[in-house]
Design a protein around this motif. Structure first.
Motif, short mmCIF file in Angstrom:
data_model
loop_
_atom_site.label_atom_id
_atom_site.label_comp_id
_atom_site.label_asym_id
_atom_site.label_seq_id
_atom_site.Cartn_x
_atom_site.Cartn_y
_atom_site.Cartn_z
N LEU A 25 3.88 -0.74 -4.00
CA LEU A 25 3.99 -2.02 -3.33
C LEU A 25 4.42 -3.11 -4.31
O LEU A 25 5.32 -3.92 -4.02
CB LEU A 25 2.65 -2.38 -2.68
N VAL A 26 3.81 -3.14 -5.48
CA VAL A 26 4.17 -4.14 -6.48
C VAL A 26 5.59 -3.90 -6.99
O VAL A 26 6.35 -4.85 -7.23
CB VAL A 26 3.16 -4.15 -7.64
N GLU A 27 5.98 -2.65 -7.13
CA GLU A 27 7.34 -2.35 -7.60
C GLU A 27 8.38 -2.78 -6.57
O GLU A 27 9.45 -3.28 -6.91
CB GLU A 27 7.47 -0.85 -7.90
N ALA A 207 -2.55 -8.39 -4.74
CA ALA A 207 -3.32 -9.11 -3.73
C ALA A 207 -2.40 -9.90 -2.80
O ALA A 207 -2.57 -9.90 -1.57
CB ALA A 207 -4.33 -10.04 -4.40
N ARG A 208 -1.41 -10.58 -3.35
CA ARG A 208 -0.49 -11.35 -2.52
C ARG A 208 0.38 -10.44 -1.66
O ARG A 208 0.65 -10.74 -0.48
CB ARG A 208 0.39 -12.24 -3.41
N ALA A 209 0.81 -9.31 -2.23
CA ALA A 209 1.66 -8.38 -1.48
C ALA A 209 0.90 -7.74 -0.32
O ALA A 209 1.46 -7.52 0.77
CB ALA A 209 2.21 -7.31 -2.41
N MET A 210 -0.39 -7.45 -0.53
CA MET A 210 -1.20 -6.88 0.54
C MET A 210 -1.44 -7.90 1.66
O MET A 210 -1.59 -7.53 2.83
CB MET A 210 -2.53 -6.37 -0.02
N GLN A 211 -1.47 -9.16 1.31
CA GLN A 211 -1.63 -10.19 2.32
C GLN A 211 -0.38 -10.28 3.19
O GLN A 211 -0.46 -10.41 4.42
CB GLN A 211 -1.91 -11.54 1.68
#
Length: 433
Positions: A25-27, A207-211
């Motif tokens: 997700l972060v990538e 955390a921001r990407a999961m939001q």
């Protein structure tokens, strides 16, 4: 064990799991931030959100936005945000040319492919919609409901040699996107950071990407464990006073998580080739998903393409440009595919390496390949020009490298593992000479 030490160790243990889970997700967010940081579409894969960049040439060592690219195709790339409404994707009428428009969600899953096998004989229009969208579709479109609001549209168009370049470019430009609402980047992409004072930017990005992209329901049990380290959809990651022990554990987890993923990208038994038969659809195999994101972001599902990864020679030693190798395909034992195959070579940084003949892959469409009198094929893999000449030479970097054998539309014999890819041998070990 003190309470502070216990908190740090729990944060470390949970942080390693969160790192492996969240790495794809972060990538994806990192790559999106990099490739959309332009005002107009360019020719290297970069374009503003909801717009295509049509790359007019195959990628080389100069292209470093996406790890482990292919060199056989023209790429058409777009980052799409569906939070503000549907985006219409148009595809051209199929010809005899191979193409696929791959759709990838924010967790790096290849959830849909549009290719001649599925789009029908005519030009088509698809309405890409987010997971929670409701409304009326634009006229003349077919709905594709996407698992996340952020998706990556990654098109591939086959080039049949230099003389085919102009027609291939004309074909790829027929892929278009039309947004029905605003075109703006997700907040997690806008706020993406590469470093932070605490050294845990990864978890802040996650955390921001999961939001922006809530995890699928199947991940709920695992994601619930991350709450104690301050991670979860809709939660702001806390690095304020009182979080020192947690931050210390998570900082250690970043390093350990990266080592775990990198270590598992190579065959644990030093096999000559390892194949991920799930391809770009890995479900809850979070470690395999992270490994694919690290060494092959954008991998297609296995019904479209298989990827055989080679890090080791026939003796179980890692490839090194200080040595000379040969990949020998006996007569009538070339890779079994219905579309095409190629072997690409990458440096230890996951990108192509510069070389004097600007060759990064060899495959069934390579010009001037020399076959043996028995129709066998030798591919010479080494840093310096082989004594046999450059026809069958795949130039290697000076240091460590790895190979990927791509098999597009793999036949049944390789899907059922009846076909065995020949091991790459040191030259002095090659029985074919």
């Amino acid at each position: 064990m003190t309470r502070s030490t216990a908190q740090e160790e729990w944060a470390y243990v949970a942080g390693v799991q969160a790192y492996v889970y969240g790495y794809p997700l972060v990538e994806i967010v990192r790559t999106c931030a990099l490739m959309t940081a332009v005002d107009t579409p360019g020719e290297s894969g970069r374009a503003p959100v909801n717009q295509f960049s049509h790359c007019p040439r195959p990628w080389t060592h100069e292209d470093r936005d996406v790890v482990t690219p292919a060199n056989d195709l023209l790429y058409s790339m777009a980052w799409v945000n569906l939070a503000d409404g549907p985006v219409v994707l148009a595809t051209p009428a199929p010809t005899s040319r191979y193409f696929v428009m791959e759709l990838i969600d924010a967790y790096s899953d290849n959830f849909r492919n549009l290719s001649p096998r599925v789009v029908g004989p005519d030009a088509s229009r698809f309405a890409l919609v987010g997971p929670d969208w409701s409304g009326t579709l634009p006229d003349g479109t077919e709905e594709i409901r996407c698992p996340t609001n952020l998706i990556w549209a990654l098109g591939r168009v086959l080039i049949d040699g230099p003389d085919d370049m102009q027609e291939a470019r004309a074909f790829q430009t027929q892929f278009t996107l039309t947004a029905t609402g605003k075109s703006r980047l997700p907040q997690s992409v806008i706020d993406y950071q590469t470093t932070s004072r605490s050294g845990i930017a990864f978890f802040e990005n996650l955390a921001r990407a999961m939001q922006d992209n809530p995890p699928p329901a199947v991940d709920a049990g695992l994601v619930a464990q991350f709450a104690r380290i301050g991670l979860g959809p809709g939660r702001r990651f806390d690095t304020g006073p009182g979080s020192e022990a947690r931050i210390a554990g998570l900082t250690r987890a970043v390093k350990a998580g990266a080592q775990i993923i990198e270590g598992h990208t190579r065959s644990r038994r030093a096999l000559p080739w390892s194949i991920n038969y799930a391809g770009g659809r890995l479900g809850t195999d979070y470690l395999a998903r992270a490994c694919t994101a690290m060494k092959g972001l954008g991998a297609l599902a296995s019904d479209e393409a298989l990827y055989a990864l080679g890090d080791f020679d026939a003796s179980g030693e890692q490839f090194d440009g200080a040595r000379q190798y040969v990949l020998h395909f006996p007569a009538n034992q070339l890779p079994p595919v219905d579309a095409f195959w190629s072997v690409s070579i990458y440096g230890s940084d996951f990108y192509f390496a510069d070389n004097p003949i600007r060759r990064y892959a060899i495959g069934d469409r390579s010009r001037d390949l020399r076959y043996g009198t028995d129709e066998s094929l030798d591919i010479h893999i080494q840093h310096t020009e082989p004594r046999q000449g450059i026809s069958n030479w795949l130039p290697a970097p000076s240091g460590r490298f790895y190979l990927i054998l791509r098999l597009y539309h793999p036949r049944q014999e390789i899907l059922t593992r009846d076909y065995v890819i020949p091991a790459v041998r040191r030259v002095e070990e090659n029985p074919a000479g």
